[in-house]
Scaffold this motif. Structure first.
Motif, PDB file in Angstrom:
ATOM      1  N   ALA A  71       0.746  -1.240  -0.353  1.00  0.00           N
ATOM      2  CA  ALA A  71       0.221   0.053   0.316  1.00  0.00           C
ATOM      3  C   ALA A  71       0.661   1.468  -0.297  1.00  0.00           C
ATOM      4  O   ALA A  71       0.615   1.754  -0.918  1.00  0.00           O
ATOM      5  CB  ALA A  71      -1.042  -0.628   1.473  1.00  0.00           C
ATOM      6  N   ALA A  72       1.997   1.354   0.926  1.00  0.00           N
ATOM      7  CA  ALA A  72       2.801   2.321   0.746  1.00  0.00           C
ATOM      8  C   ALA A  72       3.502   2.820  -0.700  1.00  0.00           C
ATOM      9  O   ALA A  72       3.260   4.069  -0.672  1.00  0.00           O
ATOM     10  CB  ALA A  72       3.808   2.237   1.710  1.00  0.00           C
ATOM     11  N   GLU A  73       3.750   1.693  -0.876  1.00  0.00           N
ATOM     12  CA  GLU A  73       4.284   2.033  -2.645  1.00  0.00           C
ATOM     13  C   GLU A  73       3.598   1.758  -3.529  1.00  0.00           C
ATOM     14  O   GLU A  73       4.230   2.921  -4.808  1.00  0.00           O
ATOM     15  CB  GLU A  73       4.842   0.549  -2.868  1.00  0.00           C
ATOM     16  CG  GLU A  73       6.208  -0.321  -2.386  1.00  0.00           C
ATOM     17  CD  GLU A  73       7.066  -1.824  -2.722  1.00  0.00           C
ATOM     18  OE1 GLU A  73       5.967  -2.466  -3.055  1.00  0.00           O
ATOM     19  OE2 GLU A  73       7.467  -2.301  -1.918  1.00  0.00           O
ATOM     20  N   GLN A  74       2.537   1.624  -3.583  1.00  0.00           N
ATOM     21  CA  GLN A  74       1.388   2.384  -4.759  1.00  0.00           C
ATOM     22  C   GLN A  74       1.021   3.466  -4.311  1.00  0.00           C
ATOM     23  O   GLN A  74       0.856   4.205  -5.437  1.00  0.00           O
ATOM     24  CB  GLN A  74       0.130   1.497  -4.536  1.00  0.00           C
ATOM     25  CG  GLN A  74      -0.225   0.326  -4.195  1.00  0.00           C
ATOM     26  CD  GLN A  74      -1.077  -1.584  -4.821  1.00  0.00           C
ATOM     27  OE1 GLN A  74      -2.030  -0.624  -3.852  1.00  0.00           O
ATOM     28  NE2 GLN A  74      -1.422  -2.089  -5.035  1.00  0.00           N
ATOM     29  N   ALA A  75       1.386   4.096  -2.872  1.00  0.00           N
ATOM     30  CA  ALA A  75       0.656   5.158  -2.888  1.00  0.00           C
ATOM     31  C   ALA A  75       1.757   6.091  -2.958  1.00  0.00           C
ATOM     32  O   ALA A  75       1.511   7.612  -3.716  1.00  0.00           O
ATOM     33  CB  ALA A  75       0.430   5.803  -1.767  1.00  0.00           C
ATOM     34  N   ALA A  76       2.857   5.670  -2.715  1.00  0.00           N
ATOM     35  CA  ALA A  76       3.764   6.608  -3.275  1.00  0.00           C
ATOM     36  C   ALA A  76       3.790   6.510  -5.066  1.00  0.00           C
ATOM     37  O   ALA A  76       4.426   7.915  -5.469  1.00  0.00           O
ATOM     38  CB  ALA A  76       5.556   5.632  -2.925  1.00  0.00           C
ATOM     39  N   GLN A  77       4.647   5.769  -5.545  1.00  0.00           N
ATOM     40  CA  GLN A  77       4.378   5.825  -7.716  1.00  0.00           C
ATOM     41  C   GLN A  77       2.498   6.514  -7.944  1.00  0.00           C
ATOM     42  O   GLN A  77       2.890   7.600  -8.759  1.00  0.00           O
ATOM     43  CB  GLN A  77       3.199   4.166  -8.287  1.00  0.00           C
ATOM     44  CG  GLN A  77       3.999   3.712  -8.773  1.00  0.00           C
ATOM     45  CD  GLN A  77       3.134   2.760  -9.394  1.00  0.00           C
ATOM     46  OE1 GLN A  77       2.616   1.659  -8.480  1.00  0.00           O
ATOM     47  NE2 GLN A  77       3.259   1.991 -11.095  1.00  0.00           N
ATOM     48  N   ARG A  78       1.596   6.508  -6.747  1.00  0.00           N
ATOM     49  CA  ARG A  78       0.372   7.734  -7.216  1.00  0.00           C
ATOM     50  C   ARG A  78       0.598   8.559  -7.249  1.00  0.00           C
ATOM     51  O   ARG A  78       0.674   9.554  -7.902  1.00  0.00           O
ATOM     52  CB  ARG A  78      -0.432   7.523  -6.705  1.00  0.00           C
ATOM     53  CG  ARG A  78      -1.745   6.192  -7.394  1.00  0.00           C
ATOM     54  CD  ARG A  78      -3.161   6.116  -7.150  1.00  0.00           C
ATOM     55  NE  ARG A  78      -2.405   4.592  -6.232  1.00  0.00           N
ATOM     56  CZ  ARG A  78      -3.438   4.206  -4.374  1.00  0.00           C
ATOM     57  NH1 ARG A  78      -3.432   5.663  -3.581  1.00  0.00           N
ATOM     58  NH2 ARG A  78      -4.005   3.935  -3.960  1.00  0.00           N
ATOM     59  N   ALA A  79       1.675   9.336  -6.060  1.00  0.00           N
ATOM     60  CA  ALA A  79       2.178  10.986  -5.885  1.00  0.00           C
ATOM     61  C   ALA A  79       3.305  11.369  -6.593  1.00  0.00           C
ATOM     62  O   ALA A  79       3.109  12.518  -7.576  1.00  0.00           O
ATOM     63  CB  ALA A  79       2.716  10.112  -3.853  1.00  0.00           C
ATOM     64  N   ALA A  80       3.853   9.930  -7.125  1.00  0.00           N
ATOM     65  CA  ALA A  80       5.098  10.277  -8.012  1.00  0.00           C
ATOM     66  C   ALA A  80       4.463  10.800  -9.518  1.00  0.00           C
ATOM     67  O   ALA A  80       4.431  11.322 -10.253  1.00  0.00           O
ATOM     68  CB  ALA A  80       6.118   9.113  -8.331  1.00  0.00           C
ATOM     69  N   GLU A  81       3.195   9.344 -10.196  1.00  0.00           N
ATOM     70  CA  GLU A  81       2.630   9.945 -11.118  1.00  0.00           C
ATOM     71  C   GLU A  81       2.212  11.188 -10.897  1.00  0.00           C
ATOM     72  O   GLU A  81       1.621  12.103 -12.014  1.00  0.00           O
ATOM     73  CB  GLU A  81       2.440   9.080 -11.312  1.00  0.00           C
ATOM     74  CG  GLU A  81       2.172   7.301 -11.291  1.00  0.00           C
ATOM     75  CD  GLU A  81       1.472   6.814 -12.449  1.00  0.00           C
ATOM     76  OE1 GLU A  81       0.150   6.646 -11.396  1.00  0.00           O
ATOM     77  OE2 GLU A  81       2.029   5.491 -12.240  1.00  0.00           O
ATOM     78  N   GLU A  82       1.558  11.733  -9.846  1.00  0.00           N
ATOM     79  CA  GLU A  82       0.628  13.119 -10.009  1.00  0.00           C
ATOM     80  C   GLU A  82       1.524  14.336 -10.143  1.00  0.00           C
ATOM     81  O   GLU A  82       0.860  15.059 -10.478  1.00  0.00           O
ATOM     82  CB  GLU A  82      -0.311  13.429  -8.652  1.00  0.00           C
ATOM     83  CG  GLU A  82      -1.271  11.627  -8.220  1.00  0.00           C
ATOM     84  CD  GLU A  82      -2.186  11.817  -7.246  1.00  0.00           C
ATOM     85  OE1 GLU A  82      -1.764  13.267  -6.576  1.00  0.00           O
ATOM     86  OE2 GLU A  82      -3.301  11.763  -6.948  1.00  0.00           O
ATOM     87  N   GLY A  83       2.620  14.028  -9.633  1.00  0.00           N
ATOM     88  CA  GLY A  83       3.730  14.751  -9.188  1.00  0.00           C
ATOM     89  C   GLY A  83       3.879  15.571 -10.339  1.00  0.00           C
ATOM     90  O   GLY A  83       5.010  16.444 -11.586  1.00  0.00           O
ATOM     91  N   GLU A  84       3.864  14.648 -12.006  1.00  0.00           N
ATOM     92  CA  GLU A  84       4.498  14.594 -13.128  1.00  0.00           C
ATOM     93  C   GLU A  84       3.801  14.891 -13.937  1.00  0.00           C
ATOM     94  O   GLU A  84       2.517  14.652 -13.875  1.00  0.00           O
ATOM     95  CB  GLU A  84       5.256  13.384 -13.210  1.00  0.00           C
ATOM     96  CG  GLU A  84       6.599  12.784 -13.133  1.00  0.00           C
ATOM     97  CD  GLU A  84       6.880  11.513 -12.961  1.00  0.00           C
ATOM     98  OE1 GLU A  84       7.935  11.310 -12.825  1.00  0.00           O
ATOM     99  OE2 GLU A  84       6.419  10.801 -13.980  1.00  0.00           O
ATOM    100  N   PRO A  85       3.556  16.247 -15.056  1.00  0.00           N
ATOM    101  CA  PRO A  85       3.065  16.367 -15.480  1.00  0.00           C
ATOM    102  C   PRO A  85       2.960  15.353 -17.218  1.00  0.00           C
ATOM    103  O   PRO A  85       3.452  14.331 -17.457  1.00  0.00           O
ATOM    104  CB  PRO A  85       3.377  18.090 -17.021  1.00  0.00           C
ATOM    105  CG  PRO A  85       5.298  18.053 -16.048  1.00  0.00           C
ATOM    106  CD  PRO A  85       4.943  16.713 -14.904  1.00  0.00           C
TER     107      PRO A  85
END
Length: 85
Positions: A71-85
Protein backbone atom coordinates in the motif's frame (compact mmCIF):
# COMPACT_ATOMS: atom_id res chain seq x y z
CA UNK A 1 -62.41 -61.85 23.75
CA UNK A 2 -59.57 -59.42 23.17
CA UNK A 3 -60.49 -56.06 21.78
CA UNK A 4 -57.01 -55.41 20.37
CA UNK A 5 -55.49 -58.19 18.33
CA UNK A 6 -51.95 -57.66 17.08
CA UNK A 7 -51.05 -59.15 13.79
CA UNK A 8 -47.64 -60.57 12.88
CA UNK A 9 -47.15 -57.56 10.61
CA UNK A 10 -47.34 -55.21 13.62
CA UNK A 11 -44.57 -57.12 15.39
CA UNK A 12 -42.32 -56.95 12.30
CA UNK A 13 -42.96 -53.21 11.87
CA UNK A 14 -42.23 -52.60 15.54
CA UNK A 15 -38.92 -54.42 15.15
CA UNK A 16 -38.01 -52.36 12.10
CA UNK A 17 -38.99 -49.16 13.88
CA UNK A 18 -36.72 -50.04 16.80
CA UNK A 19 -33.90 -50.74 14.34
CA UNK A 20 -34.32 -47.43 12.54
CA UNK A 21 -34.51 -45.63 15.88
CA UNK A 22 -31.28 -47.24 17.06
CA UNK A 23 -29.55 -46.34 13.80
CA UNK A 24 -30.65 -42.72 14.14
CA UNK A 25 -29.40 -42.60 17.72
CA UNK A 26 -26.08 -44.08 16.59
CA UNK A 27 -25.74 -41.45 13.85
CA UNK A 28 -26.53 -38.65 16.29
CA UNK A 29 -23.98 -40.10 18.73
CA UNK A 30 -21.29 -40.24 16.06
CA UNK A 31 -21.88 -36.63 14.95
CA UNK A 32 -21.94 -35.42 18.55
CA UNK A 33 -18.76 -37.35 19.35
CA UNK A 34 -16.93 -35.90 16.34
CA UNK A 35 -18.05 -32.41 17.31
CA UNK A 36 -16.79 -32.81 20.87
CA UNK A 37 -13.44 -34.20 19.68
CA UNK A 38 -13.01 -31.36 17.21
CA UNK A 39 -13.86 -28.65 19.74
CA UNK A 40 -11.68 -30.11 22.48
CA UNK A 41 -8.83 -30.75 20.05
CA UNK A 42 -8.41 -27.09 19.17
CA UNK A 43 -5.37 -25.68 20.89
CA UNK A 44 -5.61 -22.37 19.05
CA UNK A 45 -8.83 -20.72 17.86
CA UNK A 46 -7.13 -19.51 14.66
CA UNK A 47 -7.18 -23.12 13.46
CA UNK A 48 -10.96 -22.89 13.25
CA UNK A 49 -10.82 -19.56 11.39
CA UNK A 50 -8.97 -21.20 8.51
CA UNK A 51 -12.05 -23.12 7.37
CA UNK A 52 -14.24 -20.19 6.34
CA UNK A 53 -12.32 -19.56 3.07
CA UNK A 54 -11.82 -15.87 3.77
CA UNK A 55 -8.41 -14.29 3.45
CA UNK A 56 -7.37 -12.95 6.83
CA UNK A 57 -3.98 -11.29 7.14
CA UNK A 58 -3.77 -11.98 10.86
CA UNK A 59 -3.60 -15.72 10.12
CA UNK A 60 -0.55 -15.57 7.85
CA UNK A 61 2.75 -14.49 9.39
CA UNK A 62 4.15 -11.46 7.60
CA UNK A 63 1.10 -10.95 5.40
CA UNK A 64 -0.02 -7.81 7.21
CA UNK A 65 3.41 -6.20 6.89
CA UNK A 66 3.56 -7.14 3.20
CA UNK A 67 0.14 -5.60 2.57
CA UNK A 68 1.15 -2.38 4.34
CA UNK A 69 4.38 -2.25 2.34
CA UNK A 70 2.47 -2.75 -0.93
CA UNK A 71 0.00 0.00 0.00
CA UNK A 72 2.84 2.39 0.80
CA UNK A 73 4.56 1.60 -2.50
CA UNK A 74 1.33 2.17 -4.44
CA UNK A 75 0.72 5.46 -2.63
CA UNK A 76 4.27 6.59 -3.43
CA UNK A 77 3.82 5.57 -7.06
CA UNK A 78 0.53 7.50 -7.32
CA UNK A 79 2.14 10.53 -5.70
CA UNK A 80 5.02 10.36 -8.19
CA UNK A 81 2.60 10.04 -11.13
CA UNK A 82 0.53 13.01 -9.94
CA UNK A 83 3.63 15.11 -9.46
CA UNK A 84 4.77 14.52 -13.05
CA UNK A 85 2.87 16.32 -15.83
Amino acid sequence: MALKVEHELHNRRRGRNWGVGLLLLALIGIVFGLTVVKVLGLSDITQMERFDHVARPQLEPGALEAAEKRAAEQAAQRAAEEGEP
